[in-house]
Write an enzyme that holds these catalytic residues in place. Structure first.
Site, mmCIF file in Angstrom:
data_model
loop_
_atom_site.group_PDB
_atom_site.id
_atom_site.type_symbol
_atom_site.label_atom_id
_atom_site.label_comp_id
_atom_site.label_asym_id
_atom_site.label_seq_id
_atom_site.Cartn_x
_atom_site.Cartn_y
_atom_site.Cartn_z
ATOM 1 N N LYS A 1 0.809 -1.223 0.000
ATOM 2 C CA LYS A 1 0.000 0.000 0.000
ATOM 3 C C LYS A 1 0.843 1.274 0.000
ATOM 4 O O LYS A 1 0.469 2.266 -0.622
ATOM 5 C CB LYS A 1 -0.949 0.014 1.197
ATOM 6 C CG LYS A 1 -1.825 -1.223 1.324
ATOM 7 C CD LYS A 1 -2.732 -1.442 0.127
ATOM 8 C CE LYS A 1 -3.579 -2.678 0.294
ATOM 9 N NZ LYS A 1 -3.746 -3.496 -0.895
ATOM 10 N N GLU B 1 -0.878 8.534 7.881
ATOM 11 C CA GLU B 1 -1.558 9.638 7.197
ATOM 12 C C GLU B 1 -2.602 10.270 8.105
ATOM 13 O O GLU B 1 -2.917 9.757 9.181
ATOM 14 C CB GLU B 1 -2.175 9.145 5.875
ATOM 15 C CG GLU B 1 -3.148 7.992 6.011
ATOM 16 C CD GLU B 1 -3.541 7.369 4.668
ATOM 17 O OE1 GLU B 1 -2.726 7.324 3.721
ATOM 18 O OE2 GLU B 1 -4.689 6.923 4.572
ATOM 19 N N ARG C 1 -8.833 -6.907 -9.780
ATOM 20 C CA ARG C 1 -9.688 -8.066 -10.031
ATOM 21 C C ARG C 1 -11.098 -7.580 -10.401
ATOM 22 O O ARG C 1 -11.392 -6.387 -10.275
ATOM 23 C CB ARG C 1 -9.803 -8.903 -8.760
ATOM 24 C CG ARG C 1 -10.391 -8.098 -7.607
ATOM 25 C CD ARG C 1 -10.798 -8.900 -6.402
ATOM 26 N NE ARG C 1 -11.576 -8.084 -5.479
ATOM 27 C CZ ARG C 1 -11.090 -7.252 -4.577
ATOM 28 N NH1 ARG C 1 -9.776 -7.096 -4.447
ATOM 29 N NH2 ARG C 1 -11.881 -6.552 -3.787
ATOM 30 N N VAL D 1 -17.096 -8.089 -6.494
ATOM 31 C CA VAL D 1 -18.448 -8.591 -6.209
ATOM 32 C C VAL D 1 -19.502 -7.635 -6.792
ATOM 33 O O VAL D 1 -20.496 -8.060 -7.379
ATOM 34 C CB VAL D 1 -18.651 -8.738 -4.679
ATOM 35 C CG1 VAL D 1 -20.072 -9.152 -4.348
ATOM 36 C CG2 VAL D 1 -17.654 -9.719 -4.073
ATOM 37 N N ASN E 1 -7.784 -2.191 -6.897
ATOM 38 C CA ASN E 1 -8.074 -3.620 -6.958
ATOM 39 C C ASN E 1 -7.875 -4.104 -8.382
ATOM 40 O O ASN E 1 -8.434 -3.544 -9.311
ATOM 41 C CB ASN E 1 -9.510 -3.904 -6.524
ATOM 42 C CG ASN E 1 -9.734 -3.516 -5.077
ATOM 43 O OD1 ASN E 1 -8.879 -3.739 -4.229
ATOM 44 N ND2 ASN E 1 -10.859 -2.904 -4.800
ATOM 45 N N PHE F 1 -6.113 11.180 9.586
ATOM 46 C CA PHE F 1 -7.349 10.421 9.700
ATOM 47 C C PHE F 1 -8.502 11.242 9.114
ATOM 48 O O PHE F 1 -8.721 12.383 9.528
ATOM 49 C CB PHE F 1 -7.643 10.062 11.163
ATOM 50 C CG PHE F 1 -8.954 9.351 11.354
ATOM 51 C CD1 PHE F 1 -9.192 8.127 10.750
ATOM 52 C CD2 PHE F 1 -9.959 9.913 12.142
ATOM 53 C CE1 PHE F 1 -10.407 7.463 10.914
ATOM 54 C CE2 PHE F 1 -11.177 9.257 12.317
ATOM 55 C CZ PHE F 1 -11.397 8.032 11.703
ATOM 56 N N ILE F 2 -9.193 10.674 8.158
ATOM 57 C CA ILE F 2 -10.350 11.338 7.551
ATOM 58 C C ILE F 2 -11.594 10.906 8.323
ATOM 59 O O ILE F 2 -11.931 9.733 8.355
ATOM 60 C CB ILE F 2 -10.501 10.951 6.052
ATOM 61 C CG1 ILE F 2 -9.177 11.115 5.288
ATOM 62 C CG2 ILE F 2 -11.637 11.728 5.387
ATOM 63 C CD1 ILE F 2 -8.701 12.530 5.111
#
Ligand code: MV4
Length: 449
Positions: A116, A200, A292, A295, A290, A202-203
């Site tokens: 990440k 980072e 892939r 869903v 992502n 915090f939102i």
């Protein structure tokens, strides 16, 4: 085009892929664990190979068995679906080494986005907005404290190998840092074998909005608009919709353009998703990419009238995409129907389905692998069906969902149907005013029996 695709997955997504393959004239191979011998994906595929005992690690995650199944059946491609091996760099590599096309990302892409902190660095370089923070990993506790001071509390510490909330901590003041530093690293090391941490801002109360993208082998990229996935519980999505009720034309344009930048920077090939946090002022920040099919790809399909699995297969086979972006023409909502008891903290409820009647009619889609008499095995995830409604407006899509949910009969196990029925009447949901904190305050009231 491929002649035969092996589907390295189970459940509704295996069926979903088989259906598109049939329409494309591509032969299919199902793989299954002994627990899934009675599954529909086994029956609907042209061929089926048993790849091991019930446990995922001995079957759907067992690369050697899946490759062997592809070789003995002469499959020229593998579709991994979502979960299991869909974002496994090693599997992508092993497929390539065996001259089997992996319908998904390259090993390099999976590794690059799987870490990440380096994914974030890539996005900063590409000009994609990211959450303000400190670049790179924390060296030690003192560095973490210094960084937090620089960013300004509250901060969030995240595992670079993370995802799904594991190894993630909110820190609101310096005295909380030492405990968070130790526990997050331990958790991450246990889960991922890696304790790298980055930090980072915090939102507070963000929305989770993601952009569907596609790219081909020739450097053409497009986006296919957004999905709002803010209604989640313990990092499991419960409901997805598109367009997002929070979206504006201006924000969609900006998020779409940023996502194209992201895709271009990494030369993305195939279909993928760029996930963002969106704050109350409509600032958006890259969260993850992502590599892939997801869903919730179904709702995008419904609002742009487009088969994303077909597109994925065509891109993998070397087809060009036009490069034009897609805007939602309709409104679609998906409720994930899980074999869980909403009355008991959404506890899994595997077992035999005694009665099954699925809803239908205009604008209703049900993607599922279950039927009357089907036994839900306890070994895999608890999602048993995706109920999707599509209509001209959000209000109509919600009305249709209420109607469809009221027709849906599943007996023998507990399901999340009554939860969704309550949600469809919830004032905050009806207002379209849900953040990722929504489920923390939602009180489920079980209907009287
Ligand atoms: C955040 C955040 C607030 N601020 N980062 C959760 C999963 C992981 N991929 C990122 N997550 C979050 N990152 C900052 N700087 C809040 C979350 C978050 C969340 C995000 C999306 C959907 C649901 C969520 C639930 C809790 C926390």
């Amino acid at each position: 085009m491929f002649k035969k695709i092996l589907i390295a997955n189970r459940g509704e997504i295996a069926l979903r892929v088989i259906r598109t393959c049939k329409e494309m004239g591509i032969k299919t191979v199902a793989v299954y664990s002994t627990a899934d011998a009675e599954s529909l994906h086994v029956r609907f595929a042209d061929e089926a190979v048993c790849i091991g005992p019930p446990s995922s690690s001995d079957s759907y995650l067992k690369m050697t068995n899946i490759i062997a199944a592809a070789e003995i059946t002469n499959a020229d491609a593998v579709h991994p679906g979502y979960g299991f091996l869909s974002e496994n760099a090693k599997f992508s590599k092993v497929c390539a080494e065996h001259n089997i096309k992996f319908i998904g990302a390259s090993p390099e892409m999976i590794d690059g986005m799987g870490d990440k902190a380096s994914a974030k660095a890539t996005m900063i370089k590409a000009g994609v907005p990211t959450v303000p923070g400190v670049e790179g990993l924390m060296k030690d506790l003192d560095h973490a404290k210094e960084s937090a001071k620089e960013i300004g509390y509250p901060v969030m510490m995240k595992a670079t190998a993370g995802g799904g909330g594991k190894g993630m901590r909110i820190i609101r003041a310096e005295e909380e840092m030492e405990g968070a530093w130790e526990s997050a690293r331990q958790e991450s090391l246990a889960a991922f074998g890696n304790d790298g941490m980055y930090m980072e801002k915090f939102i507070e109360e963000p929305r989770h909005i993601e952009i569907q993208i596609a790219g081909d082998q020739y450097g053409n990229y497009c986006h296919l608009s957004e999905r709002d996935c803010s209604i989640q519980r313990r990092h499991q999505k419960l409901v997805e919709e598109t367009p997002s009720p929070f979206m504006t034309d201006k924000l969609r344009k900006a998020m779409g353009a940023a996502s194209i930048k992201a895709a271009t920077a990494v030369k993305y090939e195939g279909v993928g998703t760029v996930e963002y946090l969106v704050d109350k002022d409509r600032n958006f920040f890259f969260m993850e990419m992502n590599t892939r099919i997801q869903v919730e790809h179904t709702i995008t399909e419904e609002v742009i009238n487009f088969d994303l699995i077909k597109e994925q297969i065509k891109i993998a086979a070397g087809h060009k995409i036009s490069g034009k972006n897609y805007l939602p023409q309709m409104h679609a909502i998906q409720c994930r129907i899980n074999a869980e008891d909403p009355k008991n903290d959404f506890r899994p409820s595997p077992g035999a389905i005694t009665t099954y009647h699925s809803p239908g009619g205009h604008g209703v889609r049900v993607d599922t692998h279950v039927y009357a008499g089907y036994k839900i095995p306890p070994y895999y995830d608890s999602m048993i069906s995706k109920l999707i409604t599509v209509a001209q407006t959000r209000e109509e899509a919600i009305d249709k969902m209420e109607r469809a949910l009221s027709e849906y009969v599943i007996e023998g196990i507990k399901t999340t149907i009554p939860f969704h029925q309550q949600l469809m009447k919830d004032p905050l949901f009806l207002e379209g005013n849900c953040t990722t904190k929504f489920m923390e305050t939602f009180k489920y009231i079980a209907p009287e029996e």
